[in-house]
Design a protein around this motif. Structure first.
Motif, PDB file in Angstrom:
ATOM      1  N   SER A   1      52.671   8.993  71.028  1.00  0.00           N
ATOM      2  CA  SER A   1      51.615   9.243  72.008  1.00  0.00           C
ATOM      3  C   SER A   1      50.676   8.043  72.103  1.00  0.00           C
ATOM      4  CB  SER A   1      50.825  10.493  71.614  1.00  0.00           C
ATOM      5  OG  SER A   1      49.729  10.675  72.470  1.00  0.00           O
ATOM      6  N   GLY A   2      50.361   7.668  73.352  1.00  0.00           N
ATOM      7  CA  GLY A   2      49.437   6.554  73.559  1.00  0.00           C
ATOM      8  C   GLY A   2      47.981   6.969  73.634  1.00  0.00           C
ATOM      9  N   TYR A   3      47.749   8.214  74.071  1.00  0.00           N
ATOM     10  CA  TYR A   3      46.375   8.674  74.258  1.00  0.00           C
ATOM     11  C   TYR A   3      46.292  10.160  73.932  1.00  0.00           C
ATOM     12  CZ  TYR A   3      41.717   8.991  76.343  1.00  0.00           C
ATOM     13  OH  TYR A   3      40.355   9.166  76.541  1.00  0.00           O
ATOM     14  N   VAL A   4      45.172  10.572  73.354  1.00  0.00           N
ATOM     15  CA  VAL A   4      44.984  11.949  72.904  1.00  0.00           C
ATOM     16  C   VAL A   4      43.635  12.479  73.372  1.00  0.00           C
ATOM     17  CG1 VAL A   4      44.877  13.490  70.904  1.00  0.00           C
ATOM     18  CG2 VAL A   4      46.372  11.480  70.848  1.00  0.00           C
TER      19      VAL A   4
ATOM     20  N   LEU B   1      49.381  12.334  75.395  1.00  0.00           N
ATOM     21  CA  LEU B   1      50.038  11.716  76.538  1.00  0.00           C
ATOM     22  C   LEU B   1      50.904  10.554  76.089  1.00  0.00           C
ATOM     23  CD1 LEU B   1      46.973  11.666  78.974  1.00  0.00           C
ATOM     24  CD2 LEU B   1      48.803  13.369  78.856  1.00  0.00           C
ATOM     25  N   ASP B   2      51.927  10.251  76.870  1.00  0.00           N
ATOM     26  CA  ASP B   2      52.860   9.184  76.509  1.00  0.00           C
ATOM     27  C   ASP B   2      52.216   7.807  76.656  1.00  0.00           C
ATOM     28  OD1 ASP B   2      52.846   8.605  79.205  1.00  0.00           O
ATOM     29  OD2 ASP B   2      54.875   9.340  79.585  1.00  0.00           O
ATOM     30  N   SER B   3      52.993   6.763  76.539  1.00  0.00           N
ATOM     31  CA  SER B   3      52.452   5.400  76.527  1.00  0.00           C
ATOM     32  C   SER B   3      51.751   5.032  77.835  1.00  0.00           C
ATOM     33  CB  SER B   3      53.578   4.400  76.245  1.00  0.00           C
ATOM     34  OG  SER B   3      54.597   4.499  77.221  1.00  0.00           O
ATOM     35  N   ASP B   4      52.191   5.606  78.964  1.00  0.00           N
ATOM     36  CA  ASP B   4      51.562   5.342  80.258  1.00  0.00           C
ATOM     37  C   ASP B   4      50.478   6.355  80.602  1.00  0.00           C
ATOM     38  OD1 ASP B   4      53.100   3.094  80.796  1.00  0.00           O
ATOM     39  OD2 ASP B   4      54.716   4.260  81.692  1.00  0.00           O
ATOM     40  N   TRP B   5      50.246   7.314  79.711  1.00  0.00           N
ATOM     41  CA  TRP B   5      49.251   8.371  79.908  1.00  0.00           C
ATOM     42  C   TRP B   5      49.597   9.248  81.114  1.00  0.00           C
ATOM     43  CZ3 TRP B   5      43.649   6.140  78.971  1.00  0.00           C
ATOM     44  CH2 TRP B   5      43.663   5.312  77.835  1.00  0.00           C
ATOM     45  N   LYS B   6      50.883   9.345  81.437  1.00  0.00           N
ATOM     46  CA  LYS B   6      51.293  10.100  82.628  1.00  0.00           C
ATOM     47  C   LYS B   6      51.872  11.465  82.285  1.00  0.00           C
ATOM     48  CE  LYS B   6      52.318   6.091  85.558  1.00  0.00           C
ATOM     49  NZ  LYS B   6      53.378   5.371  86.302  1.00  0.00           N
ATOM     50  N   GLN B   7      52.652  11.539  81.205  1.00  0.00           N
ATOM     51  CA  GLN B   7      53.358  12.756  80.841  1.00  0.00           C
ATOM     52  C   GLN B   7      52.941  13.225  79.455  1.00  0.00           C
ATOM     53  OE1 GLN B   7      55.274  14.333  83.005  1.00  0.00           O
ATOM     54  NE2 GLN B   7      55.060  12.693  84.529  1.00  0.00           N
ATOM     55  N   PRO B   8      53.000  14.532  79.203  1.00  0.00           N
ATOM     56  CA  PRO B   8      52.719  15.033  77.855  1.00  0.00           C
ATOM     57  C   PRO B   8      53.728  14.485  76.848  1.00  0.00           C
ATOM     58  CG  PRO B   8      52.697  16.815  79.457  1.00  0.00           C
ATOM     59  CD  PRO B   8      53.251  15.625  80.161  1.00  0.00           C
TER      60      PRO B   8
ATOM     61  N   GLU C   1      42.908   2.298  86.292  1.00  0.00           N
ATOM     62  CA  GLU C   1      42.331   3.399  87.050  1.00  0.00           C
ATOM     63  C   GLU C   1      43.199   4.650  86.937  1.00  0.00           C
ATOM     64  OE1 GLU C   1      39.915   5.753  89.054  1.00  0.00           O
ATOM     65  OE2 GLU C   1      39.425   3.719  88.393  1.00  0.00           O
ATOM     66  N   ALA C   2      44.524   4.473  86.941  1.00  0.00           N
ATOM     67  CA  ALA C   2      45.440   5.623  86.812  1.00  0.00           C
ATOM     68  C   ALA C   2      45.263   6.309  85.466  1.00  0.00           C
ATOM     69  CB  ALA C   2      46.878   5.169  87.000  1.00  0.00           C
ATOM     70  N   LYS C   3      45.083   5.524  84.408  1.00  0.00           N
ATOM     71  CA  LYS C   3      44.873   6.090  83.078  1.00  0.00           C
ATOM     72  C   LYS C   3      43.536   6.822  83.002  1.00  0.00           C
ATOM     73  CE  LYS C   3      47.883   3.051  80.413  1.00  0.00           C
ATOM     74  NZ  LYS C   3      48.013   2.074  79.332  1.00  0.00           N
ATOM     75  N   ARG C   4      42.523   6.237  83.586  1.00  0.00           N
ATOM     76  CA  ARG C   4      41.214   6.897  83.605  1.00  0.00           C
ATOM     77  C   ARG C   4      41.303   8.214  84.365  1.00  0.00           C
ATOM     78  NH1 ARG C   4      38.564   3.213  86.090  1.00  0.00           N
ATOM     79  NH2 ARG C   4      37.786   2.111  84.259  1.00  0.00           N
TER      80      ARG C   4
END
Length: 203
Positions: free
Chosen positions: A194-197, A178-185, A7-10
């Motif tokens: 990067s884990g997510y773009v 975003l980083d591996s936890d999708w929390k920080q740039p 949910e945090a990633k979403r």
């Protein structure tokens, strides 16, 4: 599966899309699920939102939220909209689940003035390492099921997507890594770290 992490990633994905959306925009969400993104955009930016999803239960969830949504194949529904009929088309964690995804991106660019595409970066170092050392795909909270229980997924990297855009003369206006936890740039070596773009593109 850790539902709180999921949910945090979403939520982080949605916050980036919210930032790039203008008040009152007409937004088409492809692969809209139960409409949580459109619900947020309607509340915060007063958008005129339309969703598309192939799952009838998820479409019912949209309707219960008061969101206009169509059930059916994304490419079929896209073909029914005239050129430039939306200010923004969104494919958030959708493109990797489509067959002939390049065709879908082209149609989204025809229908929308801007297109937002969010995807898991499979060039991420841990994904590479797992294949190198174990010969196996990474199993995590994003893809928790083993390969034989998963829907079809096309694995591609940030570098693959950028190459696709160059080859098709598509402009990337903004790229949020975003980083591996999708929390920080993630500004350093994003194709590796990067884990997510999330990319904002247009013709």
């Amino acid at each position: 599966m850790d539902e709180r992490k999921k949910e945090a990633k979403r939520r982080m994905d949605q916050m980036v899309i919210l930032r790039n959306t203008r008040p009152g925009d007409k937004v088409l969400d492809l692969g809209c699920g139960r409409g949580s993104l459109l619900e947020l955009l309607t509340k915060e930016k007063q958008v005129k939102g339309v969703g598309v999803d192939n799952n009838p239960e998820k479409i019912l969830g949209c309707i219960r939220k008061g969101i206009t949504a169509y059930q059916g194949d994304i490419n079929t529904v896209l073909g029914q909209f005239p050129d430039q009929s939306f200010d923004r088309v969104v494919l958030s964690r959708t493109i990797e689940h489509l067959s002939h995804s390049g065709k879908t991106v082209q149609e989204a660019l025809r229908v929308g003035k801007r297109v937002t595409i969010g995807f898991v970066n499979h060039g991420f170092w841990l994904n590479r390492l797992n294949y190198l050392l174990n010969g196996n795909r990474t199993v995590n909270d994003v893809y928790p099921e083993p390969w034989y229980d998963m829907d079809p997924v096309t694995f591609f990297s940030l570098s693959n997507f950028e190459e696709f855009c160059r080859s098709q003369q598509i402009t990337i206006h903004e790229k949020t890594c975003l980083d591996s936890d999708w929390k920080q740039p993630c500004a350093f070596l994003p194709n590796l770290l990067s884990g997510y773009v999330i990319c904002d593109i247009s013709r």
